[in-house]
Design an enzyme around this catalytic site. Structure first.
Site, short mmCIF file in Angstrom:
data_model
loop_
_atom_site.label_atom_id
_atom_site.label_comp_id
_atom_site.label_asym_id
_atom_site.label_seq_id
_atom_site.Cartn_x
_atom_site.Cartn_y
_atom_site.Cartn_z
N GLU A 57 0.84 -1.19 0.00
CA GLU A 57 0.00 0.00 0.00
C GLU A 57 0.87 1.24 0.00
O GLU A 57 1.97 1.24 0.56
CB GLU A 57 -0.89 0.01 1.25
CG GLU A 57 -1.79 -1.22 1.30
CD GLU A 57 -2.83 -1.16 2.41
OE1 GLU A 57 -2.84 -0.18 3.17
OE2 GLU A 57 -3.62 -2.11 2.48
N CYS A 115 3.61 8.49 1.26
CA CYS A 115 4.13 7.52 2.22
C CYS A 115 4.38 6.22 1.45
O CYS A 115 3.45 5.60 0.94
CB CYS A 115 3.07 7.35 3.32
SG CYS A 115 3.54 6.17 4.56
N CYS A 130 6.54 -6.96 7.23
CA CYS A 130 7.72 -6.52 7.98
C CYS A 130 8.05 -7.56 9.03
O CYS A 130 7.17 -8.07 9.72
CB CYS A 130 7.45 -5.17 8.65
SG CYS A 130 8.89 -4.54 9.53
N CYS A 189 6.70 -5.14 15.49
CA CYS A 189 6.36 -4.28 16.64
C CYS A 189 4.94 -4.62 17.09
O CYS A 189 4.06 -4.89 16.26
CB CYS A 189 6.45 -2.81 16.24
SG CYS A 189 8.10 -2.37 15.68
N CYS A 244 1.76 -2.67 15.54
CA CYS A 244 1.74 -2.34 14.11
C CYS A 244 1.07 -3.44 13.28
O CYS A 244 1.47 -4.60 13.34
CB CYS A 244 3.18 -2.12 13.63
SG CYS A 244 3.30 -1.86 11.84
N CYS A 295 -1.15 5.66 9.82
CA CYS A 295 0.09 4.98 10.22
C CYS A 295 -0.22 3.68 10.92
O CYS A 295 -1.05 3.64 11.82
CB CYS A 295 0.87 5.81 11.23
SG CYS A 295 1.40 7.36 10.63
N1 SAH Z 1 9.43 0.44 9.78
C1 SAH Z 1 9.67 1.81 9.85
C2 SAH Z 1 8.83 2.62 8.91
C3 SAH Z 1 7.39 2.19 8.74
S1 SAH Z 1 6.37 2.37 10.16
C4 SAH Z 1 9.50 2.32 11.28
O1 SAH Z 1 9.03 1.58 12.12
O2 SAH Z 1 9.90 3.46 11.52
C5 SAH Z 1 5.97 4.09 10.07
C6 SAH Z 1 5.51 4.72 11.37
O3 SAH Z 1 4.18 4.29 11.73
C7 SAH Z 1 6.41 4.39 12.53
O4 SAH Z 1 6.75 5.52 13.30
C8 SAH Z 1 5.54 3.44 13.30
O5 SAH Z 1 5.96 3.33 14.57
C9 SAH Z 1 4.15 4.02 13.12
N2 SAH Z 1 3.08 3.09 13.47
C10 SAH Z 1 3.07 1.77 13.31
N3 SAH Z 1 1.91 1.23 13.79
C11 SAH Z 1 1.17 2.27 14.24
C12 SAH Z 1 -0.16 2.37 14.81
N4 SAH Z 1 -0.92 1.30 15.01
N5 SAH Z 1 -0.60 3.59 15.16
C13 SAH Z 1 0.17 4.69 14.92
N6 SAH Z 1 1.39 4.66 14.37
C14 SAH Z 1 1.90 3.46 14.03
FE1 SF4 Z 2 7.92 -2.92 10.90
FE2 SF4 Z 2 5.66 -1.79 11.72
FE3 SF4 Z 2 7.72 -2.01 13.41
FE4 SF4 Z 2 7.87 -0.28 11.36
S1 SF4 Z 2 6.44 -0.18 13.06
S2 SF4 Z 2 9.45 -1.75 12.03
S3 SF4 Z 2 6.69 -1.42 9.78
S4 SF4 Z 2 6.58 -3.73 12.48
#
Ligand code: SAH
Ligand code: SF4
Length: 369
Positions: free
Chosen positions: A91, A104, A111, A115, A118, A340
């Site tokens: 996406e 974006c 991934c 996390c 996420c 995000c």
């Molecule tokens: N993997 C990289 C870039 C993609 S994630 C990273 O983690 O930085 C992009 C952003 O979205 C990151 O700051 C991440 O922490 C945030 N993000 C992920 N899941 C989210 C959620 N459920 N609510 C708000 N922000 C989120």
């Molecule tokens: Fe991967 Fe989501 Fe963590 Fe970014 S926030 S490193 S996309 S798992």
């Protein structure tokens, strides 16, 4: 199999033209047709001879990921779901804001960092995107403004590598695509307008500083290792003090009074207390940075909650009182699941099963380390 010219650097394109016994200066014309005019049909490249147009059509192609569908949010945000073959989908999201239009961009299908907050991480990892699949996202977005491009006054003004995936775990393809984004014969974006966001792979942040001085954003999300281990599992391998040291090295190498952005997702009753804010402010004291707070965006299957706006404001005010430039990221495109952390695309099921069995973050492939 035809050569896809979309992801080639100007140097690679020159070498390719020489290899097919053509003059190397032609490569610059083709490069500009591809990236500045958005052309994919060699027969429309009018400053090339008819013979060269036919030869290129036989040998090469300019192919971006296929658009499966696009959706517009009530707030003007647009999300595209793109197919990259084999059932893998990614996406990308365009966020217009006044004169700015931020794209974006995704770097991987899924991934592996996983996390806990996420949606992308929860779906597992399938594969890295190629340079053409990454730059292809910008190419598709720019072409959506109208064709030929010079007839449209709209442009992507900013790029954030904040879509699906951990960009540093796809180092070569991501940095090659970023070079194309910043190349003055391609998209010509300045280094401050192209941002890489990372969960914090320390050796790769150092490696990044050797090839670019683009803007860097760190997804910190916690003020201590105990909490960060829980939220961002890669922290067990690269703890906070090592991460912040590498960021300081990156920023000082960039010179120009650069600040990094610290991303901090606020999850209700998890990392959003006043004590957490105080600990964060002590932690960042010696880092040239600003702080961007992201209220958690919910997605199906997650038990985390977004804090009340009162809690978010209290956290923000504390950091501001401590002298930090602190912003709250307004949620955009939530109605179309484009906010995000809500990007999921689709990970090929076969690979997902395989990858989810090796969830230990220490086993994440860091081939280039
Ligand atoms: N993997 C990289 C870039 C993609 S994630 C990273 O983690 O930085 C992009 C952003 O979205 C990151 O700051 C991440 O922490 C945030 N993000 C992920 N899941 C989210 C959620 N459920 N609510 C708000 N922000 C989120
Ligand atoms: Fe991967 Fe989501 Fe963590 Fe970014 S926030 S490193 S996309 S798992």
């Amino acid at each position: 199999m035809k050569h896809n010219l979309l992801g080639m650097s100007l140097e690679e394109l020159e070498a390719f033209f020489i290899s097919i016994k053509e003059k190397s200066f032609r490569s610059k014309q083709v490069f500009q047709w591809i990236h500045q005019k958005g052309e994919s049909d060699f027969h429309k490249m009018t400053n090339l001879s008819k013979d060269l147009q036919s030869k290129l059509s036989e040998l090469c192609m300019i192919e971006a990921p296929e658009i499966l569908y696009e959706k517009d949010s009530v707030d003007g945000t647009r999300k595209w779901v793109l197919s990259v073959g084999d059932g893998d989908l990614v996406e990308m999201v365009l966020i217009p804001e006044g004169k700015r239009a931020t794209l974006c961009v995704s770097s991987q299908v899924g991934c592996a960092v996983d996390c806990s907050f996420c949606a992308t991480g929860k779906q597992g990892f399938s594969r890295n995107l190629s340079t053409s699949e990454i730059i292809g996202q910008l190419w598709v977005a720019e072409n959506s403004f109208g064709y030929p491009r010079e007839h449209s006054d709209k442009k992507v003004t900013n790029i954030v590598m904040m879509g699906m995936g951990e960009p540093l775990l796809n180092f070569e393809a991501v940095t090659s695509a970023m070079k194309l984004m910043m190349h003055d014969k391609a998209y010509g974006l300045s280094k401050r307008k192209v941002t890489l966001s990372t969960s914090g792979l320390v050796p790769l942040i150092d490696k990044l500083s050797e090839v670019t001085d683009a803007a860097l954003t760190i997804s910190l999300h916690a003020p201590n290792d105990r909490l960060r281990d829980e939220l961002v599992p890669i922290n067990k391998k690269y703890p906070i003090d090592e991460l912040l040291e590498s960021v300081k090295r990156y920023v000082s190498k960039c010179g120009d009074k650069r600040k990094t952005t610290i991303e901090y997702i606020l999850i209700n009753q998890v990392n959003d207390s006043l004590e957490n804010a105080e600990e964060l402010s002590n932690l960042l004291r010696t880092l040239p940075c600003k702080i961007n707070l992201i209220p958690f965006n919910p997605f199906p299957g997650s038990s985390y909650k977004r804090p009340s706006s009162m809690r978010v404001q209290t956290f923000k005010k504390k950091l501001q009182k401590e002298g930090y430039i602190t912003t709250i990221r307004t949620t955009r495109g939530e109605d179309i699941m484009a906010a995000c952390g809500q990007l999921v695309g689709k990970v090929n099921d076969r690979t997902r099963r395989k990858e989810r069995s090796k969830k230990d973050p220490a086993r994440i492939q860091t081939k280039s380390l």
